[in-house]
Design an enzyme around this catalytic site. Structure first.
Site, short mmCIF file in Angstrom:
data_model
loop_
_atom_site.label_atom_id
_atom_site.label_comp_id
_atom_site.label_asym_id
_atom_site.label_seq_id
_atom_site.Cartn_x
_atom_site.Cartn_y
_atom_site.Cartn_z
N GLY A 81 -79.78 72.27 117.03
CA GLY A 81 -79.02 73.50 117.25
C GLY A 81 -79.76 74.40 118.23
O GLY A 81 -79.24 74.74 119.28
N THR A 92 -83.75 69.82 110.40
CA THR A 92 -84.92 70.54 109.92
C THR A 92 -85.45 70.04 108.59
O THR A 92 -86.62 70.22 108.27
CB THR A 92 -84.54 72.02 109.74
OG1 THR A 92 -83.21 72.07 109.18
CG2 THR A 92 -84.52 72.73 111.06
N ALA A 140 -84.89 78.01 105.53
CA ALA A 140 -85.55 77.26 104.45
C ALA A 140 -85.85 78.17 103.26
O ALA A 140 -85.47 77.87 102.12
CB ALA A 140 -86.84 76.62 104.97
N LYS A 190 -94.46 67.55 105.04
CA LYS A 190 -94.07 66.57 106.05
C LYS A 190 -92.97 67.13 106.96
O LYS A 190 -93.09 67.08 108.19
CB LYS A 190 -93.61 65.27 105.39
CG LYS A 190 -93.35 64.16 106.39
CD LYS A 190 -92.93 62.86 105.72
CE LYS A 190 -94.15 62.10 105.18
NZ LYS A 190 -93.75 60.80 104.59
N LYS A 233 -92.04 81.23 103.54
CA LYS A 233 -91.53 82.00 104.67
C LYS A 233 -91.01 81.01 105.70
O LYS A 233 -91.01 79.80 105.48
CB LYS A 233 -92.65 82.87 105.26
CG LYS A 233 -93.05 84.01 104.34
CD LYS A 233 -93.89 85.09 105.00
CE LYS A 233 -95.32 84.70 105.17
NZ LYS A 233 -96.23 85.87 105.29
N VAL A 259 -91.08 78.76 109.11
CA VAL A 259 -92.16 78.11 109.84
C VAL A 259 -91.63 77.41 111.10
O VAL A 259 -92.37 77.18 112.04
CB VAL A 259 -92.91 77.12 108.92
CG1 VAL A 259 -92.07 75.89 108.60
CG2 VAL A 259 -94.25 76.71 109.52
N GLU A 282 -89.80 78.24 113.69
CA GLU A 282 -89.91 78.89 114.99
C GLU A 282 -91.32 79.39 115.28
O GLU A 282 -91.68 79.60 116.45
CB GLU A 282 -88.90 80.02 115.09
CG GLU A 282 -87.47 79.49 115.07
CD GLU A 282 -86.42 80.57 115.24
OE1 GLU A 282 -85.35 80.25 115.74
OE2 GLU A 282 -86.66 81.73 114.86
MO1 MOS Z 1 -82.42 80.17 116.18
S1 MOS Z 1 -82.47 80.51 118.18
O1 MOS Z 1 -82.10 81.73 115.56
O2 MOS Z 1 -81.18 79.08 115.93
#
Ligand code: MOS
Length: 731
Positions: free
Chosen positions: A240, A469, A511, A619, A687, A689, A691
């Site tokens: 995405g 993800t 997440a 992982k 929290k 992770v 980005e």
């Molecule tokens: Mo992210 S750029 O908020 O999918």
């Protein structure tokens, strides 16, 4: 469940399933091709026709007329949709430009028609037969030329503390540098694609979307129908990166095409259309000024960033991290937005911090050198444990210093020669670079439904998405932990708007927020299980498929003997994110080699150390971070949309011209997660992770190149043409 006080001990803390590096449960489907993407869902509805999108070939102006007669007469053609026959369309709340243009054209390759035919080839061939008469108008396409016209966006006033203008000139050591980052494209593997089918007034779209609930509401709004009549289904997504946060032309045109043709229609944007038809990360010009004492303490820091967008759009929030990353009593952050007529700019791969850190963390490296300080130590000296703009506001957790120290030790930082261009390995000039990583942690309301069947299986349903993800896996881990069952007794169903609305996948909030929603629903299911079995809900323990309290024990499945138990709940966040600054931290270390003769740049080693709350699955979290490090490398060295400043479009609109790293570009990568839980963030104590891993990498690469060569390039991407000729010993 309202989350408005810090989490205390809860069932997640058992960590029997959560926190374990289990394989992705959708992995076998993904690698065997059995997880279908939107365009491949041949079985969901019969009789699918094909739509081909026609994009405007001017950047700005008006369509005088479209002659559709030849296209309509072409073999196999079922319908031609244009603004002239589509009926009234309302722009989505999250869209800046209309997804079907005409008569006004707002940007190059804005969709202006959809040709629907029996086959893909017929639709594509007929699309070439449209005759469009344009009245072209001049447009504004050059950010640098428009810089002085930029204004402060209403939504983003300047922020700061103290008096930067007074303090900066007084500082004994000063830096004033300007960096630029180019327009960039998401370049995810799966293109935008949708299949749409109407059943009377009810519309179903099988699509590829990160934010199901936003998409459902915006699709309903665009078409002028109630949201209850719209269903989105997006169970598997091939990347995405922000491109699929919002409704795009494929969805709207598939729905319009299906209505016009009277049968289901599928639409994919071709790769060359994606770059100009959809959104991109806007280019930035960033000026950073830092004033320091001789001791290396920052006394004044200012970060100003200019970006552009279509009228009504927003800025790239590139100054975001500078509000919080370093101490300094006198500070200012300012965003300026210019109107441009390029395609719509919007969120991409850690919007804000990703390009912002490319500038800030390179400037910090420059300042450390001016001061004669080690760049790791310079960052440590300027650490802050409170919001520098509002010192009464602490960070919920902040282990930046620990990340830097751990990384320096593990990477062998002491072997770095602080003097640039000193280290040779054969023909390679070798250098090391460091940068901090920083990305804010956002929390979003998220709901889920959980079911317990008579077979003892637990089923989770939420419209959360898995964009590659690992959402399926961490949600299953959460439910397994909460209900005391092994992972293989949990089924997870995602991405369907008929499920409770989740946080969705964006801004690295997915997440933590979505598993917290599953936690809330499971708390409710535990209560109803205990009550059903005549146990005290407050005392009941759930483990090994059993429920026990007061010396009595039952199989979990017994609670559903008389019928499935179904409950639903949502996590709703109070104001802990206002009382505490919630952010994630890290440190990136990079070693590069630069060919002393050709200036070819090769990354040799990368290390990321992250402190991002509880890691739900080491992982899948590691995979997120190594993917992000690849993106950061791409931003540093390759990724750039070339703007045609006369005609107003991105020229390199395919993956041959828009380069991203391939395997051969990425060597050894290591990721270390510091042990951390953040009870302020959610009951999961986790929290974001995903980005974090991209924020800072680009600067670490740039700093390593400087250390290798002594050449500082401030215009990203750092390509060899910007180095060659300046290399030491170059002829
Ligand atoms: Mo992210 S750029 O908020 O999918």
């Amino acid at each position: 469940m309202k989350f408005d006080t810090p989490a205390t001990t809860n069932p997640i803390d058992q960590l029997k399933v959560v926190g374990k590096p289990v394989d992705r449960i959708d992995g076998p489907l993904k690698v065997s091709g059995a997880a279908p993407y939107a365009y491949e869902r041949h079985d969901v509805v019969a009789d699918q026709a094909y739509g081909h999108v026609v994009g405007a070939t001017i950047a700005k102006g008006r369509i005088r007329s479209i002659d559709t007669s030849a296209a309509e007469a072409a073999p196999g053609v079922l319908a031609v949709v244009t603004a002239g026959n589509a009926g009234k369309l309302v722009k989505g709340r999250f869209n800046t430009a209309h997804l079907l243009g005409g008569p006004q054209v707002q940007h190059y390759h804005q969709a202006i028609a959809l040709v629907v035919a029996e086959t893909f080839e017929q639709a594509r061939a007929a699309a070439q037969l449209l005759r469009v008469d344009y009245a072209r108008e001049p447009g504004r396409f050059d950010l640098a030329a428009r810089r002085d016209s930029a204004t402060t966006p209403k939504s983003e006033p300047d922020t700061g503390a103290g008096d930067f203008d007074a303090a900066f000139p007084e500082a004994p050591v000063r830096l004033d540098v300007t960096y630029t980052t180019p327009d960039q494209s998401h370049a995810m593997m799966e293109p935008h694609a949708s299949i749409a089918a109407w059943d009377g007034d009810a519309l179903t779209v099988w699509t590829s979307n990160q934010m199901i609930d936003w998409g459902r509401k915006d699709l309903a709004r665009t078409l002028g129908i109630p949201p209850e009549q719209v269903r989105l289904d997006s169970p598997y997504i091939g990347g995405g990166f922000g491109a699929k946060l919002f409704l795009r032309a494929d969805v709207v045109l598939a729905a319009l095409g299906a209505k016009a043709a009277g049968r289901p229609v599928k639409v994919a944007l071709s790769r060359p259309q994606i770059f100009n038809n959809t959104t991109h990360r806007p280019a930035t010009i960033q000026r950073i000024r830092i004033g320091c004492g001789e001791d290396g303490k920052i006394s004044a820091i200012a970060h100003e960033s200019w970006s552009g967008d279509l009228p009504g759009g927003g800025p790239e929030v590139a100054t975001q991290q500078t509000r919080w990353l370093y101490a300094g009593a006198n500070r200012r952050c300012a965003l300026r937005l210019a109107e441009l007529d390029l395609p719509e700019g919007n969120a991409m791969r850690a919007p804000g911090e990703a390009p912002g850190m490319m500038a800030l963390e390179a400037a910090v490296d420059e300042m450390a050198e001016k001061l004669g300080m080690d760049p790791v130590e310079f960052r440590i000296v300027n650490d802050t444990q409170v919001d520098p703009e509002k010192p009464e506001r602490p960070f919920s957790q902040r282990q930046l210093v620990q990340c830097l120290r751990t990384g320096a030790r593990q990477f062998g930082w002491t072997r770095r020669n602080a003097k640039p261009a000193q280290v040779r390995d054969g023909r390679w000039l070798v250098g090391m670079g460091v940068a901090a990583a920083y990305r804010n942690n956002l929390v979003m309301k998220s709901a889920a439904r959980v079911r317990l069947g008579a077979d003892g299986r637990v089923v989770v349903e939420t419209d959360m998405t898995d964009i590659g993800t690992g959402s399926y896996t961490i949600i299953a881990q959460t439910a397994a932990e909460m209900m005391g069952v092994p992972l293989d007794r949990v089924d997870v169903r995602l991405g369907d708007s008929s499920f409770p609305a989740s946080a969705g996948s964006g801004g690295q909030w997915g997440a933590n927020s979505s598993t917290a929603g599953v936690y809330a629903a499971c708390m409710k299911l535990r209560e109803s299980v205990a009550t059903k079995l005549g146990l005290d809900p407050a005392a009941a323990g759930f483990s090994d498929g059993e429920v026990s309290a007061g010396g009595r024990s039952f199989a979990l499945a017994d609670a559903a003997k008389d019928g499935e138990l179904v409950v639903e709940d949502a996590i709703e966040f109070g104001d802990l994110d206002r009382k505490f600054q919630q952010s994630t931290f890290g440190a990136h270390f990079v070693e590069v080699g630069v060919d002393a003769h050709t200036a070819e740049i090769r990354v040799r080693r990368m290390l990321a150390v992250c402190a991002a709350g509880r890691i739900l699955n080491p992982k899948s979290a590691r995979s997120q971070v190594i993917g992000a490090m690849v993106m950061g490398t791409g931003a540093a060295l390759m990724e750039e949309l070339a703007v045609d400043k006369r005609l107003g479009f991105f020229v390199n609109h395919d993956l041959a011209g828009y380069e991203v790293p391939v395997h051969a570009d990425i060597p050894h990568q290591e990721v270390v997660f510091l042990d951390e839980t953040d009870p302020i963030s959610s009951p999961m104590k986790a929290k974001g992770v995903g980005e974090l891993g991209i924020c800072g990498v680009g600067a670490a690469v740039a700093n390593a190149i400087y250390n290798a060569t002594g050449v500082r390039v401030r215009e990203y991407p750092i390509t060899l043409d910007k180095l060659i000729g300046k290399l030491p010993g170059a002829a």
